[in-house]
Design a protein around this motif. Structure first.
Motif, mmCIF file in Angstrom:
data_model
loop_
_atom_site.group_PDB
_atom_site.id
_atom_site.type_symbol
_atom_site.label_atom_id
_atom_site.label_comp_id
_atom_site.label_asym_id
_atom_site.label_seq_id
_atom_site.Cartn_x
_atom_site.Cartn_y
_atom_site.Cartn_z
ATOM 1 N N GLN A 94 0.832 -1.202 0.000
ATOM 2 C CA GLN A 94 0.000 0.000 0.000
ATOM 3 C C GLN A 94 0.869 1.255 0.000
ATOM 4 O OE1 GLN A 94 -3.423 0.527 -0.116
ATOM 5 N NE2 GLN A 94 -2.836 2.688 -0.250
ATOM 6 N N TYR A 95 1.918 1.260 0.803
ATOM 7 C CA TYR A 95 2.831 2.407 0.848
ATOM 8 C C TYR A 95 3.590 2.545 -0.471
ATOM 9 C CZ TYR A 95 2.064 2.485 5.906
ATOM 10 O OH TYR A 95 1.508 2.572 7.150
ATOM 11 N N PHE A 96 3.868 1.425 -1.121
ATOM 12 C CA PHE A 96 4.554 1.451 -2.416
ATOM 13 C C PHE A 96 3.708 2.206 -3.445
ATOM 14 C CE2 PHE A 96 5.643 -0.283 -6.565
ATOM 15 C CZ PHE A 96 7.026 -0.276 -6.545
ATOM 16 N N PHE A 97 2.423 1.892 -3.508
ATOM 17 C CA PHE A 97 1.542 2.590 -4.453
ATOM 18 C C PHE A 97 1.310 4.037 -4.025
ATOM 19 C CE2 PHE A 97 0.325 -1.881 -5.347
ATOM 20 C CZ PHE A 97 0.604 -1.885 -6.707
ATOM 21 N N ASN A 98 1.337 4.299 -2.713
ATOM 22 C CA ASN A 98 1.249 5.688 -2.254
ATOM 23 C C ASN A 98 2.430 6.505 -2.770
ATOM 24 O OD1 ASN A 98 -1.072 5.043 -0.844
ATOM 25 N ND2 ASN A 98 -0.065 4.942 1.144
ATOM 26 N N SER A 99 3.633 5.918 -2.716
ATOM 27 C CA SER A 99 4.824 6.618 -3.207
ATOM 28 C C SER A 99 4.723 6.907 -4.698
ATOM 29 C CB SER A 99 6.082 5.793 -2.913
ATOM 30 O OG SER A 99 6.413 5.835 -1.545
ATOM 31 N N LEU A 100 4.195 5.957 -5.457
ATOM 32 C CA LEU A 100 3.993 6.207 -6.888
ATOM 33 C C LEU A 100 2.991 7.333 -7.114
ATOM 34 C CD1 LEU A 100 3.856 2.592 -8.409
ATOM 35 C CD2 LEU A 100 5.691 4.274 -8.655
ATOM 36 N N ALA A 101 1.903 7.320 -6.330
ATOM 37 C CA ALA A 101 0.874 8.350 -6.473
ATOM 38 C C ALA A 101 1.401 9.728 -6.086
ATOM 39 C CB ALA A 101 -0.344 8.000 -5.621
ATOM 40 N N ILE A 102 2.382 9.781 -5.230
ATOM 41 C CA ILE A 102 2.987 11.055 -4.832
ATOM 42 C C ILE A 102 4.065 11.473 -5.820
ATOM 43 C CG2 ILE A 102 4.469 12.154 -3.100
ATOM 44 C CD1 ILE A 102 3.003 10.520 -0.977
ATOM 45 N N THR A 103 4.930 10.548 -6.199
ATOM 46 C CA THR A 103 6.139 10.893 -6.936
ATOM 47 C C THR A 103 5.858 11.285 -8.379
ATOM 48 O OG1 THR A 103 7.365 9.328 -5.555
ATOM 49 C CG2 THR A 103 8.423 10.069 -7.578
ATOM 50 N N LEU A 109 2.319 24.495 6.107
ATOM 51 C CA LEU A 109 1.419 23.647 6.879
ATOM 52 C C LEU A 109 0.239 24.450 7.407
ATOM 53 C CD1 LEU A 109 1.081 20.739 7.875
ATOM 54 C CD2 LEU A 109 2.319 21.386 9.946
ATOM 55 N N GLN A 110 0.493 25.670 7.866
ATOM 56 C CA GLN A 110 -0.597 26.530 8.313
ATOM 57 C C GLN A 110 -1.515 26.914 7.162
ATOM 58 O OE1 GLN A 110 1.545 29.754 10.175
ATOM 59 N NE2 GLN A 110 1.583 28.754 12.188
ATOM 60 N N LEU A 111 -0.929 27.157 5.992
ATOM 61 C CA LEU A 111 -1.733 27.503 4.820
ATOM 62 C C LEU A 111 -2.664 26.366 4.447
ATOM 63 C CD1 LEU A 111 -2.437 29.189 2.283
ATOM 64 C CD2 LEU A 111 -0.435 28.195 1.189
ATOM 65 N N PHE A 112 -2.137 25.145 4.420
ATOM 66 C CA PHE A 112 -2.948 24.003 4.003
ATOM 67 C C PHE A 112 -4.019 23.634 5.029
ATOM 68 C CE2 PHE A 112 1.059 22.544 1.598
ATOM 69 C CZ PHE A 112 0.713 23.327 0.512
ATOM 70 N N GLY A 117 -4.730 15.760 4.699
ATOM 71 C CA GLY A 117 -4.998 14.328 4.673
ATOM 72 C C GLY A 117 -5.160 13.766 3.284
ATOM 73 N N THR A 118 -4.807 14.571 2.259
ATOM 74 C CA THR A 118 -4.842 14.109 0.872
ATOM 75 C C THR A 118 -3.443 14.260 0.263
ATOM 76 O OG1 THR A 118 -5.401 16.269 -0.074
ATOM 77 C CG2 THR A 118 -7.228 14.893 0.702
ATOM 78 N N TYR A 119 -3.325 13.806 -0.995
ATOM 79 C CA TYR A 119 -2.044 13.939 -1.690
ATOM 80 C C TYR A 119 -1.751 15.382 -2.098
ATOM 81 C CZ TYR A 119 -2.091 8.838 -2.284
ATOM 82 O OH TYR A 119 -2.101 7.488 -2.073
ATOM 83 N N ILE A 120 -2.769 16.218 -2.190
ATOM 84 C CA ILE A 120 -2.613 17.553 -2.772
ATOM 85 C C ILE A 120 -1.567 18.401 -2.053
ATOM 86 C CG2 ILE A 120 -3.834 19.689 -3.331
ATOM 87 C CD1 ILE A 120 -6.355 18.058 -3.769
ATOM 88 N N PRO A 121 -1.567 18.495 -0.700
ATOM 89 C CA PRO A 121 -0.517 19.304 -0.056
ATOM 90 C C PRO A 121 0.894 18.808 -0.359
ATOM 91 C CG PRO A 121 -2.269 18.790 1.501
ATOM 92 C CD PRO A 121 -2.509 17.956 0.287
ATOM 93 N N VAL A 154 8.940 15.859 3.797
ATOM 94 C CA VAL A 154 7.742 16.470 3.218
ATOM 95 C C VAL A 154 6.541 15.534 3.339
ATOM 96 C CG1 VAL A 154 6.708 17.357 1.091
ATOM 97 C CG2 VAL A 154 9.083 17.897 1.643
ATOM 98 N N GLY A 155 6.739 14.259 3.034
ATOM 99 C CA GLY A 155 5.635 13.312 3.141
ATOM 100 C C GLY A 155 5.138 13.153 4.560
ATOM 101 N N LEU A 156 6.048 13.205 5.515
ATOM 102 C CA LEU A 156 5.673 13.068 6.920
ATOM 103 C C LEU A 156 4.985 14.323 7.433
ATOM 104 C CD1 LEU A 156 5.961 10.985 9.232
ATOM 105 C CD2 LEU A 156 8.064 12.156 9.889
ATOM 106 N N THR A 157 5.423 15.493 6.958
ATOM 107 C CA THR A 157 4.880 16.759 7.444
ATOM 108 C C THR A 157 3.507 17.054 6.867
ATOM 109 O OG1 THR A 157 7.122 17.649 7.666
ATOM 110 C CG2 THR A 157 5.309 19.233 7.649
ATOM 111 N N PHE A 158 3.350 16.891 5.557
ATOM 112 C CA PHE A 158 2.114 17.286 4.899
ATOM 113 C C PHE A 158 1.139 16.125 4.676
ATOM 114 C CE2 PHE A 158 5.338 20.350 3.473
ATOM 115 C CZ PHE A 158 4.762 21.513 3.957
ATOM 116 N N GLY A 159 1.544 14.932 5.080
ATOM 117 C CA GLY A 159 0.630 13.802 4.949
ATOM 118 C C GLY A 159 -0.450 13.772 5.997
ATOM 119 N N GLY A 160 -0.327 14.593 7.025
ATOM 120 C CA GLY A 160 -1.351 14.651 8.053
ATOM 121 C C GLY A 160 -1.431 13.408 8.911
#
Length: 313
Positions: free
Chosen positions: A92-101, A150-153, A172-176, A248-254
């Motif tokens: 699941q994390y593997f596909f998350n990385s693809l969806a982010i990268t 982070l405050q903006l998002f 909590g989405t990929y967008i940030p 970045v993934g840890l900070t903005f992934g919520g």
């Protein structure tokens, strides 16, 4: 050509020949081979360890595998397909990385190509100021912008009772994560691509304009095809950067597990006491497969992009 110009040209050619001889000498080749071996040994050890049982990993080093080979696929089975009610499996994390990268590499690259094209070939007021501003943005540390973004998002932007930018509800989405990676990559991407585009012969562009080619036609038929090596080079860097990113993934992934990248799960595998070596080695080797595929598939463009502009004439 004057005598001074001939002397300068001869000195330049001699200098280039000396540099070429240095990098093509047997000593340089031997050093390259040694460096390649030094970089490859840890990766090979990681691969061997990922196939060893837990008791063997805890009791001996990976190099003892050749004296007492013992292979198991249990590590990969456990790390890829076995999860808990709290933690999904690594797949699941593997596909998350693809969806982010993939989007985080395409978005800044697309914006930077058009920005660099405009800054390189269009004439308008403030062009130099914009370019130097873009160049200056490269010195802004990523860590300084984490809290404001982070405050903006999460809250939007408010001044007193006035709301300038409302809360968009994208936490909590990929967008940030996409936006953050795009913002961090744009200055360097624009700067590098601008420098490459300015190396394209001006006569070629002027001839296309005389033939009636518009700016978009010129970009589509001449500028973009000639820029593929540089674009591919930056695409490799950006893809590897985002794929290997943890901050970045840890900070903005919520903190959401369903969008967390692979690096977040690998960090969790280490644990507070550094246990779970058998699954950590398997997970780490899985994480490097995609970067290796990307690098070797685009290697020829990568080399051409690095050499572009280094030899003129």
């Amino acid at each position: 050509m004057t005598t001074a110009e001939k002397t300068t040209l001869g000195t330049t050619r001699t200098g280039r020949a000396k540099v070429k001889n240095v990098f093509t000498s047997p000593w340089a080749s031997a050093m390259a081979i040694v460096l390649a071996i030094v970089w490859t040994i840890p990766t090979f050890g990681l691969l061997v360890s990922s196939f060893r049982p837990q008791k063997d990993i805890n009791s001996s080093g990976w190099w003892t595998f050749f004296a007492n080979p013992n292979v198991t696929l249990e590590n990969y089975q456990q790390v890829l397909f076995e999860g808990t009610s709290v933690t999904p499996p690594l797949s699941q994390y593997f596909f998350n990385s693809l969806a982010i990268t993939i989007p985080a590499a395409l978005f800044p690259l697309t914006l930077a190509v058009f920005a660099a094209y405009a800054l390189a070939w269009f004439e308008f007021k403030g062009k130099n100021f914009i370019f130097f501003t873009v160049f200056a943005l490269q010195v802004v540390p990523l860590q300084m912008s984490l809290i404001p973004l982070l405050q903006l998002f999460s809250q939007g932007i408010k001044i007193g009772d006035t709301t300038l930018i409302p809360d968009l509800g994208i936490t909590g989405t990929y967008i940030p994560i996409w936006i953050a990676h795009t913002i961090f990559a744009l200055p360097l991407a624009t700067f590098l691509l601008h420098n490459f585009l300015t190396q394209i012969p001006r006569e070629l562009v002027e001839a296309a304009r005389v033939d009636g080619a518009g700016w978009f036609t010129l970009f589509r038929r001449i500028i973009f095809p000639l820029s593929i090596p540089a674009i591919a080079s930056f695409a490799i860097f950006q893809f590897l950067w985002v794929w290997n990113d943890l901050l970045v993934g840890l900070t903005f992934g919520g903190g959401a597990k369903d969008i967390a990248p692979l690096t977040v799960r690998l960090a969790e595998m280490v644990g507070t006491r550094g246990g779970g070596w058998e699954v950590l080695t398997a997970g780490a080797f899985i994480s490097i497969i995609v970067p290796l595929i990307v690098f070797f598939s685009l290697q020829r463009y990568f080399v051409r992009g690095l050499l572009a502009g280094s030899v003129k004439g």
